[in-house]
Design a protein around this motif. Structure first.
Motif, PDB file in Angstrom:
ATOM      1  N   ASP A 340       0.849  -1.183   0.000  1.00 42.20           N
ATOM      2  CA  ASP A 340       0.000   0.000   0.000  1.00 42.20           C
ATOM      3  C   ASP A 340       0.890   1.241   0.000  1.00 42.20           C
ATOM      4  O   ASP A 340       1.416   1.626   1.029  1.00 42.20           O
ATOM      5  N   LYS A 341       1.086   1.842  -1.158  1.00 35.04           N
ATOM      6  CA  LYS A 341       2.011   2.986  -1.309  1.00 35.04           C
ATOM      7  C   LYS A 341       3.346   2.684  -0.614  1.00 35.04           C
ATOM      8  O   LYS A 341       3.840   3.465   0.190  1.00 35.04           O
ATOM      9  N   GLY A 342       3.898   1.526  -0.954  1.00 31.25           N
ATOM     10  CA  GLY A 342       5.219   1.159  -0.422  1.00 31.25           C
ATOM     11  C   GLY A 342       5.188   0.519   0.948  1.00 31.25           C
ATOM     12  O   GLY A 342       6.202   0.016   1.435  1.00 31.25           O
ATOM     13  N   ILE A 343       4.029   0.562   1.619  1.00 31.36           N
ATOM     14  CA  ILE A 343       3.923  -0.043   2.959  1.00 31.36           C
ATOM     15  C   ILE A 343       3.460  -1.487   2.814  1.00 31.36           C
ATOM     16  O   ILE A 343       2.423  -1.757   2.212  1.00 31.36           O
ATOM     17  N   ASN A 344       4.222  -2.377   3.386  1.00 33.50           N
ATOM     18  CA  ASN A 344       3.949  -3.807   3.316  1.00 33.50           C
ATOM     19  C   ASN A 344       2.814  -4.162   4.267  1.00 33.50           C
ATOM     20  O   ASN A 344       2.950  -4.046   5.477  1.00 33.50           O
ATOM     21  N   ARG A 345       1.650  -4.582   3.690  1.00 33.13           N
ATOM     22  CA  ARG A 345       0.496  -4.933   4.533  1.00 33.13           C
ATOM     23  C   ARG A 345       0.434  -6.429   4.807  1.00 33.13           C
ATOM     24  O   ARG A 345      -0.547  -6.925   5.373  1.00 33.13           O
ATOM     25  N   PHE A 346       1.444  -7.134   4.377  1.00 33.80           N
ATOM     26  CA  PHE A 346       1.404  -8.586   4.384  1.00 33.80           C
ATOM     27  C   PHE A 346       1.459  -9.141   5.806  1.00 33.80           C
ATOM     28  O   PHE A 346       2.361  -8.858   6.573  1.00 33.80           O
ATOM     29  N   ASP A 347       0.453  -9.913   6.175  1.00 32.25           N
ATOM     30  CA  ASP A 347       0.510 -10.684   7.417  1.00 32.25           C
ATOM     31  C   ASP A 347      -0.169 -12.022   7.151  1.00 32.25           C
ATOM     32  O   ASP A 347      -0.594 -12.293   6.027  1.00 32.25           O
ATOM     33  N   ALA A 348      -0.297 -12.856   8.151  1.00 31.73           N
ATOM     34  CA  ALA A 348      -0.820 -14.216   7.948  1.00 31.73           C
ATOM     35  C   ALA A 348      -2.245 -14.172   7.386  1.00 31.73           C
ATOM     36  O   ALA A 348      -2.587 -14.930   6.475  1.00 31.73           O
TER      37      ALA A 348
ATOM     38  N   ASN B  81      15.937  -8.108   1.546  1.00 28.09           N
ATOM     39  CA  ASN B  81      15.814  -6.743   2.073  1.00 28.09           C
ATOM     40  C   ASN B  81      15.482  -5.767   0.934  1.00 28.09           C
ATOM     41  O   ASN B  81      16.080  -4.707   0.816  1.00 28.09           O
ATOM     42  N   ALA B  82      14.518  -6.168   0.112  1.00 31.08           N
ATOM     43  CA  ALA B  82      14.097  -5.354  -1.046  1.00 31.08           C
ATOM     44  C   ALA B  82      12.627  -4.997  -0.885  1.00 31.08           C
ATOM     45  O   ALA B  82      11.848  -5.789  -0.348  1.00 31.08           O
ATOM     46  N   VAL B  83      12.251  -3.806  -1.340  1.00 34.80           N
ATOM     47  CA  VAL B  83      10.909  -3.258  -1.160  1.00 34.80           C
ATOM     48  C   VAL B  83      10.573  -3.283   0.341  1.00 34.80           C
ATOM     49  O   VAL B  83       9.530  -3.749   0.765  1.00 34.80           O
ATOM     50  N   THR B  84      11.507  -2.782   1.105  1.00 29.85           N
ATOM     51  CA  THR B  84      11.361  -2.707   2.569  1.00 29.85           C
ATOM     52  C   THR B  84      11.479  -1.267   3.051  1.00 29.85           C
ATOM     53  O   THR B  84      11.610  -1.018   4.255  1.00 29.85           O
ATOM     54  N   GLY B  85      11.461  -0.315   2.112  1.00 33.39           N
ATOM     55  CA  GLY B  85      11.377   1.106   2.471  1.00 33.39           C
ATOM     56  C   GLY B  85      12.558   1.615   3.271  1.00 33.39           C
ATOM     57  O   GLY B  85      13.645   1.021   3.259  1.00 33.39           O
ATOM     58  N   THR B  86      12.324   2.712   3.985  1.00 36.22           N
ATOM     59  CA  THR B  86      13.410   3.314   4.761  1.00 36.22           C
ATOM     60  C   THR B  86      13.812   2.422   5.936  1.00 36.22           C
ATOM     61  O   THR B  86      14.953   2.442   6.375  1.00 36.22           O
ATOM     62  N   LYS B  87      12.862   1.615   6.422  1.00 33.82           N
ATOM     63  CA  LYS B  87      13.203   0.678   7.507  1.00 33.82           C
ATOM     64  C   LYS B  87      14.285  -0.302   7.047  1.00 33.82           C
ATOM     65  O   LYS B  87      15.194  -0.650   7.806  1.00 33.82           O
TER      66      LYS B  87
END
Lengths: 396, 396
Positions: A340-348, B81-87
Motif C-alpha cells: 500500500d504505497k510502499g507499505i507492506n500490509r502482508f501478514d498471515a 531486504n528489497a521493497v522494505t522502504g526506509t526501515k
C-alpha cells in the motif's frame, strides 16, 4: 446503444458465408486440419499481420495483393509454411490453381493461412486432395474452428447479430486459434472474422487496428512472437447498417473475448490473469509494465504455485524501466491490498486472503504506480509443467 | 602476455583478505546463510548495481556512500531486504552499529549485501547474533561461498595469481551466487571480487563496467531482473603491479567464468548454450538478437527436449526487430548447418547430427544474419520441469 444477440454460428453468422473443416492427413490422429471460408459475394478484406520479420509465406502472399478483395481462404494447421523461401509462396499458387480448376473458377483472389511447425514445406498433394473434398455450400463453422487448432485444447468462436440504434442490423462472427507462441506484437495467432457492415475497407482497417491494440496485442502466453499471426476481416458489405461505432463496439466484443480465450487456453494455463496497471505516467508506460508482468517467468510460476509472492510483482515493475518508485507503489490481487504505497500490509491473514484469490480461475493483479493517469490491461496466464511437456518436443 | 596461475583460495586469494560463512538460522536446513569479507587494510571498492528501479535497501545504502572505501561486507541469503522502504536501510545501520561495537571499531564504512525473498524485513537479531560468532582472522572462502547461495546447486568461486610481463604479481579472487531471476540488465546476481592491483578506483570502475557488458550482462536464466544484483571489487592496492591490461584480462577471465557458471546452474538447467550472433548490422543489433534467443521460452523448451526445431530460432531472430531477412539467414548448432542463407538443409541425417549436438552439456547456437559485421554472444540455458517446481513455491 446497439443491442447484441449472441449466436453459435461462428464465422457463418454473416449471411453469404460458408465454412467447413476436415482431416486432410496432416494431423495423424484424424482430427480436422484443413478449413475453408467461402463467400458467394466478393468480400473486402481488412488484415493485420505479425510484426515478426521472418514473415511466413502465406502472409507475404497476402501482403503482395495490396488492398484485398477475396471470397475464399484455405487454412491448414500442423505446418506454418514459414521460413520456406520463394518455394513456400509458389506452393500456395500451385494449390490455388488446382482448386480454382476444381471449383469451376469460383475463387476470387484466394488466400491461404497456415499454422504449425516452422521450416517445413507444405504437403501440397495432401492439401489439394483434402480441399477438393470441400463443398462450398456447407455451413459447418465448428468443423472449421476445430481444423485450425494446434496445441489448443478448445476451439474459439463467437458471433453476434447486432441491431443498431436506427434499427439496421449487421452480423459479425469469428473463429481464432492460438495457445503458444503468443506475445503482444500484433495479433498473436490466427483470427478470421466475417461481417456484413456497410463500411468502406479503409474504415474497417482503421477500426481493426485500433481495437487490436487493447485485445490481441494485450495477450501473452509465452512472450514468443509467431511468424504467422494474422487477423482477417472478411466483409460482404451486404447489410444496410453503416453505424461505425456499433461496429467498433461489436469488433471489440469479439476480439476481447477471443484474446482472453487464447490466454485461458495458453499452453498448460490454469489461470487467466488481468494485469491491470493504473497510475502510470502515461498509457504507453502502463502498457510496458503490464506486458512485462504478463511475460515474467517468476510471476507466472508463482501464480501457478498460488504463492502470493508479491515481491516478484514489485521486481517486474522495477525491471520495466518506466517511471516508478517504491514509496508510491500499490499492489492488489482483486480487492486484497498487499503493498500500500510502499507499505507492506502482508501478514498471515492477508496472505490467506491473497492465496484464496489466487485459487480462482481468473483474477486481477492490479498495480498502481502512483505517478499519473496512464492505464493498460494485459492478459496473461501461469506457467507450469504442462507448458514444458507440450513444448519440449512439439514436432512429434 | 601475463601468466595466470589458478588457485582454490577464492576471495581469500588476495593477501589481507579474510572471509568465512556460517548458519545464522535464516536457512532452516542448517546450511550457511551468513558470510563476511574483511580486509585488514581499507579497500577501494568499485561497484555495479542492478538497473531495476526497485533498488533493494543494501544497494541504496551502498550507493549513498558515493565513492566507497570499506574493509567489511556482511552478506546474507534467504532475505533480499528489497521493497522494505526506509526501515530496510535503517536496519542495515542497526546491524552495523552492533557489529562495530562487537568488533572493537575495526569496521570502516561497512557494507551489506542480501539475496532471497523480496518484501520481508531482515531478522536483525538472528543476523547480529550470527555475525558476532565470526572471527575476522579466518580465511574460509568456501564457507562464505556456500553462505551466499539461494537456489544455487553449487558454489561459484575462482581465483588466480597473475604475473605481469614486468614480473610484478597481483592477485584476484571471487565468489558469486545466482541461479534464478537472472537477466542481462546489469550484473544479474551477487559477485564479490577481491584484488590488490595497484590501479586507482576510477580506472578499476571503468574496466569493471566494460568487462561486465560481455560477461554478466550476457547471461540469462529467466529474463527476470533482480532488485539486488551487485558486483563489488574490493581492492587493497597492496601489490606493486600496475598493468591495467593484465588486470582487465584477469577480470574478464573471472567474470566470464562466473557468468557462465550462473547459467550452467540456472534453475533446472541441464545445458549451457552460447548464443553466438554474427553478421548483424552492428554489435548492438547482434546483442539484441542473442538476448532475444536466450530468453525465448520456445527455444529453451526445445533445447530441453533436444529437438532440433531450428524454426524457433528463425522465429526469435525475426521477432527481435533488428535488420534481418530469411534469404541471408544461416543457423548452425556447433558445426551442423541447419539453415544455409535461407535454404533449408534439414533432412533425416542432419536432424540426427543436430540432435547429437543437443545432447552435449554445452554447445553453440550460431546465427549469421548476413547483414554486416556485428557480433555478440549471450549465455543461456534450457527451461524444464525443475524450474517450475523450484519457482512455483519459492518462499517455503
Amino acid at each position: 446503444m446497439p443491442s447484441f444477440t449472441p449466436n453459435t454460428r461462428g464465422v457463418c453468422a454473416t449471411p453469404h458465408i460458408y465454412a467447413d473443416g476436415l482431416n486432410a492427413g496432416l494431423k495423424t490422429n484424424g482430427n480436422n486440419d484443413l478449413a475453408f471460408i467461402y463467400s458467394d459475394v466478393v468480400c473486402e478484406v481488412a488484415a493485420l499481420f505479425t510484426t515478426n520479420k521472418m514473415l511466413a509465406a502465406p502472409l507475404q502472399h497476402a501482403k503482395a495483393k495490396g488492398k484485398i478483395k477475396s471470397n475464399f481462404i484455405l487454412v491448414n494447421s500442423k505446418n506454418a509454411n514459414a521460413v520456406t523461401g520463394t518455394k513456400g509462396i509458389a506452393d500456395i499458387d500451385t494449390i490455388m490453381e488446382q482448386l480454382q480448376a476444381h471449383f469451376g473458377g469460383k475463387l476470387v483472389s484466394p488466400l491461404m493461412s497456415s499454422t504449425g511447425v516452422i521450416g517445413v514445406y507444405l504437403p501440397i498433394e495432401k492439401i489439394v486432395a483434402g480441399a477438393k473434398r470441400f463443398d462450398l455450400t456447407r455451413q459447418e463453422p465448428m468443423n472449421a474452428a476445430h481444423a485450425i487448432m494446434t496445441t489448443d485444447k478448445f476451439s474459439k468462436t463467437i458471433a453476434f447479430d447486432v441491431t443498431c440504434d436506427d434499427g439496421s442490423v449487421f452480423h459479425i462472427g469469428a473463429m481464432a486459434k492460438g495457445a503458444g507462441m503468443i506475445n503482444p506484437a500484433m495479433a498473436t495467432m490466427l483470427c478470421f472474422i466475417t461481417t456484413d457492415i456497410n463500411l468502406p475497407q479503409e474504415q474497417v482497417q482503421t477500426i481493426l487496428t485500433r481495437v487490436n491494440h487493447t485485445t490481441f496485442n494485450a495477450a501473452s502466453v509465452d512472450g514468443d512472437t509467431s511468424t504467422n499471426d494474422t487477423v482477417f476481416v472478411f466483409n460482404t458489405r451486404q447489410s444496410s447498417a453503416t453505424d461505425a461505432s456499433a461496429f467498433e463496439a461489436a469488433l471489440y466484443k469479439v476480439m476481447y473475448f477471443l484474446a482472453r480465450e487464447l490466454v485461458r487456453d495458453g499452453e498448460g494455463s490454469t489461470k487467466l490473469i488481468d494485469y491491470r496497471v493504473i497510475g502510470a505516467a502515461n498509457d504507453r508506460e502502463a502498457e510496458i509494465v503490464a506486458k512485462m508482468m504478463s511475460n515474467s517467468l517468476l510471476i507466472k510460476t508463482a501464480l501457478y504455485g498460488e504463492d502470493p509472492n508479491w515481491g516478484r510483482i514489485a521486481m517486474s515493475v522495477g525491471a520495466s524501466g518506466v517511471a516508478c518508485q517504491e514509496s508510491t507503489l500499490t499492489i492488489r490481487y482483486n480487492d486484497v491490498v498487499l503493498l500500500d504505497k510502499g507499505i507492506n500490509r502482508f501478514d498471515a491473514l492477508l496472505e490467506k486472503r491473497a492465496a484464496a484469490v489466487m485459487k480462482l480461475p481468473a483474477f486481477t493483479v492490479e498495480v498502481d504506480l502512483g505517478m499519473g493517469n496512464g492505464t493498460f490491461t494485459a492478459f496473461g496466464c501461469d506457467l507450469n509443467h504442462e507448458y514444458i511437456t507440450i513444448n519440449a518436443d512439439y514436432r512429434t
